[in-house]
Design an enzyme around this catalytic site. Sequence first.
Site, PDB file in Angstrom:
ATOM      1  N   ASP A 188      -4.100  -1.541  -5.261  1.00 18.11           N
ATOM      2  CA  ASP A 188      -4.517  -2.586  -4.312  1.00 18.11           C
ATOM      3  C   ASP A 188      -5.693  -3.403  -4.847  1.00 18.11           C
ATOM      4  O   ASP A 188      -5.842  -4.580  -4.510  1.00 18.11           O
ATOM      5  CB  ASP A 188      -4.917  -1.954  -2.976  1.00 18.11           C
TER       6      ASP A 188
ATOM      7  N   PRO B  61      -2.649  -9.045  -6.466  1.00 19.43           N
ATOM      8  CA  PRO B  61      -1.595  -9.769  -5.755  1.00 19.43           C
ATOM      9  C   PRO B  61      -0.659  -8.791  -5.056  1.00 19.43           C
ATOM     10  O   PRO B  61      -0.418  -7.687  -5.550  1.00 19.43           O
ATOM     11  CB  PRO B  61      -0.871 -10.535  -6.862  1.00 19.43           C
TER      12      PRO B  61
ATOM     13  N   LEU C 180       5.221  -7.357  -3.213  1.00 16.45           N
ATOM     14  CA  LEU C 180       6.274  -7.289  -2.203  1.00 16.45           C
ATOM     15  C   LEU C 180       6.205  -8.485  -1.262  1.00 16.45           C
ATOM     16  O   LEU C 180       7.214  -9.152  -1.007  1.00 16.45           O
ATOM     17  CB  LEU C 180       6.145  -5.979  -1.417  1.00 16.45           C
TER      18      LEU C 180
ATOM     19  N   ASN D 203      -3.003   5.571 -10.099  1.00 14.28           N
ATOM     20  CA  ASN D 203      -2.635   6.561  -9.081  1.00 14.28           C
ATOM     21  C   ASN D 203      -1.659   7.561  -9.674  1.00 14.28           C
ATOM     22  O   ASN D 203      -1.345   7.511 -10.870  1.00 14.28           O
ATOM     23  CB  ASN D 203      -2.054   5.857  -7.847  1.00 14.28           C
TER      24      ASN D 203
ATOM     25  N   PHE E 106       8.777  -0.005  -0.095  1.00 11.90           N
ATOM     26  CA  PHE E 106       8.502   1.413   0.115  1.00 11.90           C
ATOM     27  C   PHE E 106       7.139   1.535   0.783  1.00 11.90           C
ATOM     28  O   PHE E 106       6.198   0.813   0.431  1.00 11.90           O
ATOM     29  CB  PHE E 106       8.505   2.185  -1.206  1.00 11.90           C
TER      30      PHE E 106
ATOM     31  N   LYS F 246       4.991  -7.818   5.890  1.00 15.03           N
ATOM     32  CA  LYS F 246       5.417  -8.275   4.566  1.00 15.03           C
ATOM     33  C   LYS F 246       6.676  -9.139   4.608  1.00 15.03           C
ATOM     34  O   LYS F 246       7.076  -9.697   3.600  1.00 15.03           O
ATOM     35  CB  LYS F 246       5.667  -7.055   3.659  1.00 15.03           C
TER      36      LYS F 246
ATOM     37  N   LYS G 181     -17.249  -0.131 -23.733  1.00 12.61           N
ATOM     38  CA  LYS G 181     -17.217   1.103 -22.942  1.00 12.61           C
ATOM     39  C   LYS G 181     -18.486   1.247 -22.119  1.00 12.61           C
ATOM     40  O   LYS G 181     -19.599   1.113 -22.640  1.00 12.61           O
ATOM     41  CB  LYS G 181     -17.051   2.306 -23.863  1.00 12.61           C
TER      42      LYS G 181
ATOM     43  N   LYS H 236       4.459  -2.545   8.421  1.00 15.88           N
ATOM     44  CA  LYS H 236       4.574  -3.138   7.084  1.00 15.88           C
ATOM     45  C   LYS H 236       5.798  -4.035   6.995  1.00 15.88           C
ATOM     46  O   LYS H 236       5.765  -5.092   6.355  1.00 15.88           O
ATOM     47  CB  LYS H 236       4.654  -2.024   6.033  1.00 15.88           C
TER      48      LYS H 236
END
Length: 410
Positions: free
Chosen positions: A278, A307, A310, A210, A327, A345, A288, A341
């Site tokens: 995720d 996994p 957090l 990301n 976060f 969590k 490749k 969240k």
Amino acid sequence: MTQKRILLIISGGIAAYKSLELIRELRRRDIACRCIVTKGGQEFVTPLSVSALSGDKVYTELFNLSDEAEMGHIELSRSADLVVACPATADLMAKAAGGLANDLASTTLLATDKPVLMVPAMNVRMWQHPATMRNIETLRADGVTVMEPDEGAMACGEFGPGRLPEIPAIVAEIERMLAGENAGALSGTHALVTAGPTREPLDPVRFLSNHSSGKQGYAIAEALARLGAQVTLVSGPVSLPAPRGVNLVPVETARQMLKACEDALPTDVFVSVAAVADWRPARAATKKLKIKGAGSEHPSMELTENPDILKTLANKRKNRPSLVIGFAAETHDVEEHAVAKLKRKNCDWIVANDVSGDVMGGTENEIALISRDGSERWPRMGKDEVARRLALKIAETVGDEGDGLKLAAE
């Protein structure tokens, strides 16, 4: 928390041009700058450029009727939290050591009741001259902080100690001095911070990832270290230098990050800033992946969940960090998702931020701090200032609870 202010004295020397970069970096951290530019300094930078970057009036003359009527050199010398001379020339340091006051800069240094930081920059021979060494010894005995200059090539062509320290080092020293009584607020505390993205390999040359730059996590790790915490920073791949005073543990994948975090336990505080992927390929190709040609079927790939770092640390029966901060990077309904969240969590706090703009690659952030007691919105500010405020908030919690953090989630 009121905005911190410094009085910046820019004296004459080729390194004066770097003061403009210093002002910009301080403003990014929400540190206000009021500036004095000496006559020599004006040979290298203009008051107009300094004023444009600082957003404040620039002072240049001791005997200026309007300046004395509006501010006065005595009030000017005491209007900030810290006085910084950058660059500090041999001449300015000699005046300060001798108690001379024949211009605005030297008068201000003599009249101030605030901490003073000198950032020297001069020719290597001038720096090593016995007179300069005596003056530095006197200044330090008087309580002035004098940074050591860097060593390297000079504008004059010589090589050795005397170069202005790098701007990040100067900013770090300014922030350390501004922290004042909070400097050791987290002494004896072990903090674990994750930062950056993770990379999940598709084949030997491709990966899922990301846009996380790691800037916010690195800033938080450094801010915690400045308050005296022992900090372990577990970081995915980023192009950032390791923060000073921080134990950096580089990783690539989410599974590697989880292992590094578990290896770092026990810890008092866990700040989960990393943008962990995720999903990962169930089986990464050993060679490749090749395109088979026009008309061929698109390759398919089975994904499996990574996994949840957090959630794993927040729900540990043994060695759960006393304060777990997650976060929540969202593009819409930011606070609603953050509250959900927090419960899902089992976190103590969630730092919710809107990443619909340039946040993941930019230098600013706008957040809401969510806890079981409610939410607290912070205005848009630089990521370094977000880090400073969060570190102070953590220190306040540690201080309020005394030995150890006794939070509702325990």
